[in-house]
Write a protein that holds these residues in place. Structure first.
Motif, PDB file in Angstrom:
ATOM      1  N   GLY A   1      -6.199   5.491   6.945  1.00 13.48           N
ATOM      2  CA  GLY A   1      -7.375   4.890   7.737  1.00 13.48           C
ATOM      3  C   GLY A   1      -8.692   4.939   6.656  1.00 13.48           C
ATOM      4  N   GLY A   2      -9.711   4.637   7.366  1.00 13.76           N
ATOM      5  CA  GLY A   2     -10.861   4.512   6.835  1.00 13.76           C
ATOM      6  C   GLY A   2     -11.154   3.189   5.732  1.00 13.76           C
ATOM      7  N   ARG A   3     -12.340   3.024   5.138  1.00 13.82           N
ATOM      8  CA  ARG A   3     -12.634   1.769   4.513  1.00 13.82           C
ATOM      9  C   ARG A   3     -12.055   1.790   3.062  1.00 13.82           C
ATOM     10  NH1 ARG A   3     -19.080   1.390   5.654  1.00 13.82           N
ATOM     11  NH2 ARG A   3     -19.152   1.331   7.690  1.00 13.82           N
ATOM     12  N   ARG A   4     -11.895   2.879   2.448  1.00  9.84           N
ATOM     13  CA  ARG A   4     -11.285   2.780   0.942  1.00  9.84           C
ATOM     14  C   ARG A   4     -10.003   3.272   1.134  1.00  9.84           C
ATOM     15  NH1 ARG A   4     -14.571   6.175  -3.342  1.00  9.84           N
ATOM     16  NH2 ARG A   4     -12.974   5.120  -4.411  1.00  9.84           N
ATOM     17  N   ARG A   5      -9.242   2.415   0.657  1.00  5.77           N
ATOM     18  CA  ARG A   5      -7.652   2.478   0.990  1.00  5.77           C
ATOM     19  C   ARG A   5      -7.087   2.530  -0.652  1.00  5.77           C
ATOM     20  NH1 ARG A   5      -5.732  -0.337   6.509  1.00  5.77           N
ATOM     21  NH2 ARG A   5      -6.911   0.610   7.904  1.00  5.77           N
ATOM     22  N   CYS A   6      -7.703   3.225  -1.708  1.00 10.04           N
ATOM     23  CA  CYS A   6      -7.057   3.371  -2.812  1.00 10.04           C
ATOM     24  C   CYS A   6      -6.678   4.801  -3.185  1.00 10.04           C
ATOM     25  CB  CYS A   6      -8.362   2.776  -3.708  1.00 10.04           C
ATOM     26  SG  CYS A   6      -9.775   3.853  -3.591  1.00 10.04           S
TER      27      CYS A   6
ATOM     28  N   CYS B   1       8.872   1.458  10.539  1.00  9.15           N
ATOM     29  CA  CYS B   1       7.754   1.435  11.378  1.00  9.15           C
ATOM     30  C   CYS B   1       6.670   1.452  10.397  1.00  9.15           C
ATOM     31  CB  CYS B   1       7.737   2.429  12.461  1.00  9.15           C
ATOM     32  SG  CYS B   1       6.190   1.999  13.440  1.00  9.15           S
ATOM     33  N   GLY B   2       5.779   0.399  10.595  1.00 10.08           N
ATOM     34  CA  GLY B   2       4.559   0.137   9.995  1.00 10.08           C
ATOM     35  C   GLY B   2       3.287   0.637  10.517  1.00 10.08           C
ATOM     36  N   ALA B   3       3.356   1.181  11.824  1.00  9.14           N
ATOM     37  CA  ALA B   3       2.381   1.689  12.552  1.00  9.14           C
ATOM     38  C   ALA B   3       1.480   2.542  11.931  1.00  9.14           C
ATOM     39  CB  ALA B   3       2.659   1.717  13.997  1.00  9.14           C
ATOM     40  N   GLY B   4      -0.084   2.634  12.146  1.00 10.65           N
ATOM     41  CA  GLY B   4      -0.893   3.268  11.575  1.00 10.65           C
ATOM     42  C   GLY B   4      -1.040   3.405  10.216  1.00 10.65           C
ATOM     43  N   GLY B   5      -0.772   2.417   9.480  1.00  9.22           N
ATOM     44  CA  GLY B   5      -0.853   2.231   8.167  1.00  9.22           C
ATOM     45  C   GLY B   5       0.194   3.018   7.099  1.00  9.22           C
TER      46      GLY B   5
END
Length: 621
Positions: A182-187, A479-483
């Motif tokens: 989660g969040g803005r930065r997904r690196c 399942c790909g829910a929640g990232g």
């Protein structure tokens, strides 16, 4: 020809006057002449400085020639010369270049000392140039200096055939990487790397923090904390601080459930020096289990065993009120004891009973090599490759064996030999078979190139694989829910490449509800467990009969392609066909760059057709 006299210059100053164009260049005002004279002065100053530099270098070169005696007036020129490679092409010396000096004339200690200042990557590359540098770059003297430069506080080189090289590479490649869902930065980010750690062997994320065990038995406590960013903002950062939790650790474990919320305590199997009995001198090394609070790292409980008992692994099973600790000895026997976690934080002491587990009591000839557990079952793997189960709930028993006829709730420790499971749950496509049908027998998952590490969650699976070009990539299905499958929010019934930049030396992974973790460490003495199947056992490639020619379809490629076309044809819309084609590209045995190319091309076609599907990132991302 007529311009020659006018272009002659004196030693200093502007051009002299003359005929033709030379007169025009000399003409000018007094201010211009003054400026030109200033430029000449600056040129004189530059020339004098250059002369001083040349004199200093000449003096240093003469001193080097005087003390080394390697060359005379012709100058020093060193070339690489390898006896096994023979003389260089064009052996005749060029005029004015002097006689070459082989690098082998230098003392080996000097060459090793110089090479030890190179980065590890450059040392490896230099060792691949010729036989001489291969031997020099592979000496323990070079790696000892590199190891002391990387880890100044490391006192011992460790064990193994090449202890210093192994230690240097372990400390050079160690790292813990994580990517939040989660969040803005997904690196991908890297945690702090303690200088005291001698490589990374195991890690375990808990509810709030991460614990890492190195190769010398030091257990580190990586804390999440609020830190100040470069812009002055306060932000929550993972694994940004660390402390040494304990030393002499062999193994550690926590609540076996996938959800880290339940991991309140950390159980550490360690070795401690105990004082001898009355009348005896000296101390003895005894194994013990220490229990720590994962939130603060405070030790709340400790149990010590007899010095004759030596263990190598610990796992947990059962509920909090009846937590069973399973301990594996060096001889392959299983012992167990039961504690109540709800009373561990109370300041009191009591005695626990250590008993031989039923799998070792009923089957004494079996030597258990390793074990694993969840809350309601345990699996034992013997040194001969046998698998035995302990099942503690009827639901798990039914999934494994398809019936409850032989299930005895009063005898849950009975070891059960596992032949084939009765059911493999595939509701979300977490088996990676390309569909969502449950499996009642082992099914081979095709097109996974050399898997290195596996991680199985409740509804999704992750595989860390290595390509033909030694590049690493992370694949996922389910399942790909929640990232939990970055780049594939809708999930996938087959393994697809995730939007994660994998470190070059990644060796293990773990996924929690909030974050994906990858451990980086390379052990030169570790051999990968993956082995290719024999050609006769590959699906679609039957064993050829004697006298038969080469197979027309090795590996069943044509049959697989026909199946792919059938699946694409069964899709009702163009967008569904595009999505199915992306999955098929993930199945095919292609290199990482080729898969990226096809995925990007399919994204472009899908966008042009008005689709909004998501696919893997471009190579630049």
């Amino acid at each position: 020809m007529g311009e020659g006299p006018g272009r002659q210059r004196g030693p200093r100053g502007p051009p002299s006057s003359g005929t033709g164009h030379g007169v025009g260049k000399a003409a000018g005002t007094g201010t211009r002449e003054l400026s030109t004279g200033g430029q000449g002065a600056r040129r004189d100053e530059g020339r004098s400085r250059a002369g001083v530099v040349r004199m200093v270098r000449r003096s240093q070169r003469r001193k080097l020639q005087k003390f080394t005696g390697l060359c005379g007036q012709e100058g020093l020129r060193v070339k690489r010369s390898c006896p096994s490679c023979g003389p260089e092409p064009g052996g005749e010396e060029k005029k004015g270049r002097g006689n070459p000096i082989s690098v082998q004339l230098f003392p080996p200690e000097l060459v090793e000392h110089i090479i030890s200042f190179l980065p590890v990557r450059d040392v490896v590359a230099l060792g691949q140039t010729c036989h001489y540098f291969r031997e020099v770059c592979d000496t323990e003297g070079v790696w000892r200096r590199i190891c002391r430069r990387l880890s100044p506080r490391l006192r011992e080189q460790g064990s193994g055939v090449r202890p210093w090289k192994r230690a240097a590479i372990l400390n050079y490649t160690k790292g813990l990487y994580f990517q939040a869902f989660g969040g803005r930065r997904r690196c991908l980010s890297k945690s702090v790397a303690p200088l005291l750690a001698h490589g990374y062997r195991r890690f375990l994320p808990t509810k709030d923090h991460v614990f890492i065990l190195d190769y010398v038995g030091t257990l580190f406590f990586f804390k999440n904390a609020l830190v100040s960013s470069t812009l002055g903002q306060i932000q929550w950062k993972r694994a940004c601080r660390y402390v040494v939790l304990c030393r002499g650790a062999k193994d550690f474990a926590s609540d076996p459930r996938c959800d880290t919320v339940y991991r309140k305590y950390l159980y550490v199997l360690a070795t401690r020096e105990q004082l001898g009995v009355a009348g005896a001198t000296g101390s003895r090394a005894c194994d013990c289990v220490e229990v720590y609070l994962q939130s603060s790292g405070q030790r709340v409980f400790k149990m010590t065993f007899h010095h004759s008992m030596s263990f190598k692994q610990i796992v947990l099973v059962g509920q909090e009120t009846q937590r069973a600790l399973l301990l594996l000895t060096e001889e392959g026997k299983i012992y167990s004891l039961v504690v109540n976690e709800t009373q561990l934080d109370q300041p009191r002491s009591y005695t626990v009973q250590l008993a031989l587990r039923k799998v070792s009591h009923c089957l004494p000839h079996l030597r258990v090599a390793c074990m694993a557990s969840n809350q309601s079952s345990t699996v034992y793997i013997t040194d001969q490759g046998g698998v035995y189960f302990e099942v503690h709930t009827p639901g798990v028993y039914r999934d494994l064996f398809g019936t409850l006829q032989a299930f005895d709730p009063l005898d849950q420790q009975m070891p059960l030999a596992l032949s084939l499971p009765a059911k493999g749950n595939n509701r979300y496509g977490q088996l990676g078979t390309g569909d969502k049908m449950d499996r009642g027998e082992p099914t081979q998952v095709h097109y996974l190139q050399r898997p290195i590490a596996l991680w199985c969650g409740l509804n999704h699976s992750l595989v860390l694989s290595q390509g033909l070009d030694f590049s690493k990539e992370l694949l996922g299905c389910g399942c790909g829910a929640g990232g939990r499958l970055p780049g594939w929010p809708k999930g996938s019934a087959s393994f697809v490449k995730l939007h994660v930049k994998v470190p070059l030396c990644a060796c293990s992974l773990c996924s929690t509800r909030e974050c994906l973790y990858m451990l980086s460490s390379h052990d030169i003495e570790h051999h990968p467990a993956y082995r290719d199947l024999p050609a006769s056992r590959v699906v679609g490639n039957p064993e050829p009969s004697p006298g038969a020619g080469a197979p027309q379809d090795p590996g069943g490629t044509a049959q697989a392609c026909e199946e792919y076309l059938s699946q694409i044809h069964s899709c009702p819309t163009l967008q569904d066909r595009m999505e199915k084609m992306k999955e098929i590209v993930g199945w095919m045995p292609l290199m990482a760059a080729q898969k990226d190319f096809f995925w990007e091309a399919l994204d472009m076609l899908q966008t042009a057709a008005g689709g909004v599907g998501e696919g893997p990132p471009t190579p630049d991302s």
